[in-house]
Design a protein around this motif. Structure first.
Motif, short mmCIF file in Angstrom:
data_model
loop_
_atom_site.label_atom_id
_atom_site.label_comp_id
_atom_site.label_asym_id
_atom_site.label_seq_id
_atom_site.Cartn_x
_atom_site.Cartn_y
_atom_site.Cartn_z
N ASP A 169 -7.40 5.85 3.77
CA ASP A 169 -8.46 5.71 2.75
C ASP A 169 -7.92 4.86 1.61
OD1 ASP A 169 -10.72 6.00 1.27
OD2 ASP A 169 -10.45 8.13 0.82
N ASP A 170 -7.79 3.56 1.88
CA ASP A 170 -7.05 2.65 1.02
C ASP A 170 -7.76 1.29 1.04
OD1 ASP A 170 -5.03 0.42 0.62
OD2 ASP A 170 -3.73 2.12 0.15
N VAL A 171 -8.14 0.80 -0.11
CA VAL A 171 -8.95 -0.42 -0.17
C VAL A 171 -8.22 -1.63 0.40
CG1 VAL A 171 -8.24 -0.91 -2.56
CG2 VAL A 171 -10.37 -1.89 -1.67
N GLU A 203 -10.24 11.09 5.66
CA GLU A 203 -11.66 10.73 5.65
C GLU A 203 -12.52 11.63 6.52
OE1 GLU A 203 -12.45 6.44 5.89
OE2 GLU A 203 -10.31 6.14 5.60
N SER A 212 -15.81 3.82 6.80
CA SER A 212 -14.88 4.81 7.34
C SER A 212 -15.01 4.90 8.86
CB SER A 212 -15.17 6.18 6.72
OG SER A 212 -14.33 7.17 7.24
N HIS A 217 -16.53 -3.95 -1.04
CA HIS A 217 -16.08 -2.55 -1.01
C HIS A 217 -15.70 -2.12 0.41
CE1 HIS A 217 -17.22 -1.78 -5.15
NE2 HIS A 217 -18.41 -2.30 -4.93
N SER A 266 0.82 -1.21 0.00
CA SER A 266 0.00 0.00 0.00
C SER A 266 0.86 1.26 0.00
CB SER A 266 -0.94 0.01 1.22
OG SER A 266 -1.94 -0.96 1.08
N LYS A 282 -8.02 -1.24 4.22
CA LYS A 282 -9.36 -1.41 4.80
C LYS A 282 -9.77 -2.88 4.82
CE LYS A 282 -11.03 2.89 5.53
NZ LYS A 282 -11.95 3.55 4.59
N GLU A 309 -13.47 -0.19 1.30
CA GLU A 309 -13.07 1.22 1.32
C GLU A 309 -14.24 2.14 1.64
OE1 GLU A 309 -14.49 0.47 -2.88
OE2 GLU A 309 -13.40 -0.64 -1.32
#
Length: 533
Positions: A231-233, A139, A325, A320, A63, A236, A322
């Motif tokens: 904020d990173d898939v 976020e 939050s 999903h 990442s 997360k 991401e």
């Protein structure tokens, strides 16, 4: 450069909770894992090393490589990213909002405290590696908290309509702020550096996340700072099991609520910093960031028409992640899940809410980090120091409330004695005789004697106040100069670091500012630093 240190409680700007924590008050021991000293870090390294897996490191490393692919980074930062793969590498983290042009001065103090601590830990534990992390709060959705900065009493504000996560916001409209700021700071060598820094950050990047990453990297690139965007898939995805525990088992809600009750029992002077919700996650998508609320078995996104069954919500997490939050209660857990972290460094308010979280971490089976109150400092210029010396105002005097400072100094410099303590003592002696006479003659007379004593003491107090006011008028020039200087050092009667932007001091010190702060700030010294340069 002269450096003076004051206990936090002597400044008058820190809560009782933080003052007590800084001196390791035994009543707070149940709220934290280990105290921020070398012995505490030794145990923390051992514990985190047992819990953080190579698989977690691999996700983090990939990442970071992805997040930095469009950033020109220094050799030190690149080396630190590579070190994240190694099982003997640990991090120290601080976090901050995406405030315009860094916002208040303590932005620097947070990151410098973090970098300095990694250096100290490397000296103490040479067989391990330590990487400083700045967690960018991309976020957050409170635009009004981050859309301005203060410069010498002026507020430079970015005016636009905004919603959703601030990191996603396009940087359109910041040209106006840049133009006004450029006209204000002049054309000195240091002013030109600031203009280039602002222009390259905000006018040459498309969104606030990229602009902030550029800005922080440019200021601290020579110190190996690694900037992490949550904020990173992929990051997360590692959080999914903990999201489920929060939403479906309300693990954080129950444990944090219980801890808050314990804190209130320890002392009524410890106010609750944040309260947990039954669900501590927002739904993040297409310009919205709204709370997830459970209602009769359905999971509703507040202020929208979006809703899920439990099965649909689980599927949404898996497909999903991401879009989920964490709020202020869940974000600390997220940091500790994805990082090989030893310590979180934050301001007093941040540490206060972290102290609510230990039981929730234990329930989630995630090691609770060491908590360290960031360095706080007051910068006094040479010119200001000369004024303080001429007015015989000490480094502790300047932290007094303004009226107390004025009264203290007026009493000191006045050519007459404004302290009526001796007269009050004499009065008390005289009334002792009156009480004795009343006791042996007529005890009903005691009430009248007491009333007369109170009346005469009040009269002396009134005379003392009138005399002090008269001297203030007589010494008006001195009062004006004192208050003007204190207002310079404490804008709006608040700590300098909470109001002023770093650009004020960069104009004064230029490229010497950051090295000066690195030299002055000692993260493991839990006191307030006064820097005279």
């Amino acid at each position: 450069m002269d450096i003076d240190c004051l206990p936090l409680e002597k400044t008058g700007f820190f809560s009782k909770l933080i003052c007590d924590y800084s001196i390791a008050d035994v009543n707070l021991k149940q709220l934290y894992n280990r105290f921020p000293d070398i012995e505490g870090f030794k145990g923390q390294i051992e514990e985190k090393g047992r819990h953080f897996t190579q698989a977690q490191r691999d996700v983090l490393y990939c990442s970071m490589k992805n997040q930095y692919q469009n950033t020109d980074i220094s050799k030190d930062t690149a080396a630190n990213i590579e070190l994240l793969k190694e099982n003997n590498t640990f991090t120290v983290v601080t976090g901050h909002q995406l405030n315009l042009f860094t916002g208040p001065l303590y932005f620097l103090y947070k990151i410098i405290s973090t970098i300095n601590l990694t250096k100290q830990l490397k000296t103490e534990f040479p067989n391990s590696n330590f990487v400083p992390i700045y967690w960018v709060a991309t976020e957050d959705h409170d635009f009004d908290e981050i859309n301005y900065f203060n410069f010498k009493g002026l507020k430079f504000q970015w005016n636009k309509e905004a919603s959703g996560a601030v990191g996603h916001l396009p940087t359109e409209g910041l040209e106006e702020v840049f133009t006004l700021f450029s006209k204000t700071i002049g054309d000195s060598k240091n002013a030109k550096v600031l203009k280039v820094l602002f222009e390259n950050a905000y006018l040459k990047h498309d969104n606030l996340t990229d602009a902030t990453r550029y800005l922080a990297n440019e200021i601290f690139k020579d110190y190996g700072l690694v900037i992490v965007d949550g904020d990173d898939v992929d990051l997360k995805r590692t959080l999914i099991p903990y999201i489920k525990k929060d939403i479906f088992e309300q693990t954080a809600f129950y444990n944090v609520s219980k801890t808050i009750e314990e804190i209130e029992q320890i002392s009524s002077d410890y106010p609750v910093q944040v309260n947990p919700r039954e669900i501590n996650y927002f739904y993040l998508k297409d310009g919205i960031r709204e709370r997830i609320i459970e209602n009769k078995g359905k999971y509703i996104v507040n202020e929208t028409a979006i809703s899920f069954t439990k099965e649909e919500l689980i599927n949404e997490m898996n497909v999903h992640p991401e879009r989920f939050s964490p709020n202020v209660i869940a974000r600390p857990l997220y940091q500790e899940v994805i990082l090989p972290n030893l310590c979180y460094i934050g301001g007093g308010g941040e540490i206060a809410y972290w102290l609510e979280l230990k039981a929730a971490f234990e329930a989630m089976e995630v090691p609770f980090p060491i908590l360290l109150v960031r360095n706080s400092a007051l910068i006094i210029t040479e010119k200001q120091a000369d004024k303080l010396e001429k007015m015989n105002i000490s480094k502790t005097d300047i932290f007094l409330k303004q009226n107390s400072l004025i009264n203290k100094k007026i009493r000191e410099i006045s050519n007459i004695d404004i302290d009526f303590s001796s007269q009050k003592k004499l009065l008390e002696e005289q009334f002792k005789e009156m009480y004795a006479i009343a006791e042996i003659t007529d005890k009903s007379f005691l009430g009248a004697v007491k009333a007369q004593e109170v009346k005469q003491k009040k009269g002396l107090d009134a005379l003392e106040k009138r005399l002090l006011q008269a001297q203030k008028r007589k010494l008006k020039d001195h009062v004006v100069r004192m208050t003007a200087l204190q207002n310079e050092l404490f804008p709006t009667q608040s700590l300098q670091e909470r109001q002023s932007n770093f650009s004020e001091f960069y104009l004064e010190y230029g490229e010497d500012l950051i090295p000066m702060l690195f030299k002055a700030l000692n993260p493991l010294d839990l006191s307030f630093t006064v820097i005279t340069q």
